[in-house]
Design an enzyme around this catalytic site. Structure first.
Site, PDB file in Angstrom:
ATOM      1  N   CYS A 149       0.762  -1.345   0.105  1.00 30.56           N
ATOM      2  CA  CYS A 149      -0.016  -0.043   0.098  1.00 30.56           C
ATOM      3  C   CYS A 149       0.808   1.209   0.111  1.00 30.56           C
ATOM      4  CB  CYS A 149      -0.854   0.271   1.213  1.00 30.56           C
ATOM      5  SG  CYS A 149      -0.332   0.103   2.802  1.00 30.56           S
ATOM      6  N   HIS A 203      -2.734   1.124   7.001  1.00 32.92           N
ATOM      7  CA  HIS A 203      -3.056   1.327   5.462  1.00 32.92           C
ATOM      8  C   HIS A 203      -3.375   2.572   4.933  1.00 32.92           C
ATOM      9  CE1 HIS A 203      -4.123  -1.017   2.052  1.00 32.92           C
ATOM     10  NE2 HIS A 203      -5.382  -0.168   1.625  1.00 32.92           N
ATOM     11  N   HIS A 226      -5.570   2.031  -4.455  1.00 37.04           N
ATOM     12  CA  HIS A 226      -4.855   1.301  -3.170  1.00 37.04           C
ATOM     13  C   HIS A 226      -4.452   0.069  -3.769  1.00 37.04           C
ATOM     14  CE1 HIS A 226      -7.873  -1.010  -0.816  1.00 37.04           C
ATOM     15  NE2 HIS A 226      -8.324  -0.844  -2.046  1.00 37.04           N
TER      16      HIS A 226
END
Length: 359
Positions: A271, A319, A331
């Site tokens: 990520c 994240h 993402h």
């Protein structure tokens, strides 16, 4: 953002929302509430509670994401420390060379003094046939004495610098070794959590995997619908800067590439690897991990975010996605998934940070 571009993104997101994007099967970060502490083990017996399985998978992949951040941070530190060790080694080599030169000069000065017999100025005056020659010689002697004194001082300082460089290099080496151990430990945790998640998924029957995917889609859709229902899009009017537009274009171009923990492209990403490389492509270096991005980049209110901003998720900032406009992010979700477009509100938002400084 241009009207045509906005319309294309809106249309794309609408289609994907209904089919796969906003709720990609098995999205690791679908639950809007914090998961329980990580645990491993086999799936429940037949007739299993698939919602419990979904939450458990979510937990395992969240734990893997946290460990991945720790791995990336340790790797980044190790790279910096390794570079510092190399820099100090060069300093030590240069210092030794300089010290050898200074010692040669000091030896030459000592030999010159020896050749004069080390006589005091009064004796030279008595032995000199020409007083003017004596005075000229005295000035040269004094200059030589000053030079010798400065040379000895420089010699001492160089020696002290060398000793300090050696101490610094030893300290950096110890940090480097500690960083390597931390990196290895984080890697072990990542692999353990991913292996446990894969084992759990492998024990599901085909029909159960399909039902689980549907549960994951519904969870993501519920979270996104609730977020959009807050009227947040009515307040989002910010337009991308030139740098932000470049970052968005880069990130969107990576869709379909696989997630791989620790990866920074170009073939795969995790990520924060995706977001850091997107901004690197726009000419702006940012921290490597989502946690450091949250700590070190400028925070902006969610209602003020604009394309190119980073949306940080979960209380532990484990994240991150890059906001592309129209309520969506791009993402890299988690192992087993690919870089994709998703609803910005499909995971619990911790906050928004802005890499570029343009207002």
């Amino acid at each position: 953002m241009r009207t045509g571009r906005r319309g294309l993104i809106t249309a794309a997101v609408t289609v994907v929302c209904a089919v796969t994007v906003l709720a990609a099967p098995g999205t690791a970060f679908a639950s809007p509430s914090p998961p329980p502490s990580p645990s491993t083990g086999s799936a429940p017996a037949p007739g299993r509670d698939l919602e419990a399985v979904r939450e458990k998978l979510d937990t395992l992949y969240r734990a893997a994401a946290v460990a991945t951040d720790a791995y990336n941070a340790a790797e980044e530190k190790a790279e910096k420390q390794s570079a510092e060790v190399v820099r100090l080694a060069k300093k030590i080599a240069e210092g030794r060379e300089r010290l050898a030169g200074l010692k040669d000069r000091a030896g030459a000065a000592a030999r010159a003094q020896y050749r004069t017999g080390g006589l005091p100025p009064e004796a030279h005056l008595v032995l000199s046939d020409d007083p003017q020659d004596f005075l000229d010689g005295t000035r040269r002697v004094r200059q030589g004495q000053h030079a010798t004194k400065g040379l000895l001082g420089e010699l001492a300082r160089t020696q002290e610098d060398l000793e300090q460089y050696a101490r610094d290099a030893s300290a950096q080496w110890r940090k480097l070794e500690a960083g390597r151990k931390a990196k290895a430990s984080a890697q072990e945790k990542v692999e353990k959590q991913i292996a446990a998640a894969k084992k759990l998924e492998s024990e599901l029957e085909k029909e159960e995997r399909e039902r689980l995917a549907a549960l994951e889609r519904r969870a993501a859709q519920r979270a996104q619908t609730a977020w959009l229902g807050s009227g947040i899009l009515d307040e989002l009017t910010g337009k991308a800067t030139e740098q932000g537009r470049k970052a968005v274009e880069y990130a969107v171009a990576q869709t379909g590439k696989p997630y791989r923990w620790g990866a920074e492209g170009p073939e795969a990403y995790d990520c924060s690897g995706l977001t850091s490389q997107a901004w690197a492509s726009a000419g702006r270096g940012i921290p490597r991990t989502s946690q450091e991005q949250w700590k070190r980049l400028r925070h902006v209110p969610v209602e003020d975010m604009r394309p190119g901003d980073l949306v940080i998720y979960f209380d532990d900032a484990s994240h991150v996605g890059l906001y592309i406009g129209d309520g969506s992010i791009v993402h890299a979700p988690r192992p087993g998934r690919t870089v994709t477009v998703a609803g910005a509100g499909s995971m619990p938002i911790l906050g928004v940070v802005r890499p570029d400084t343009a207002e």
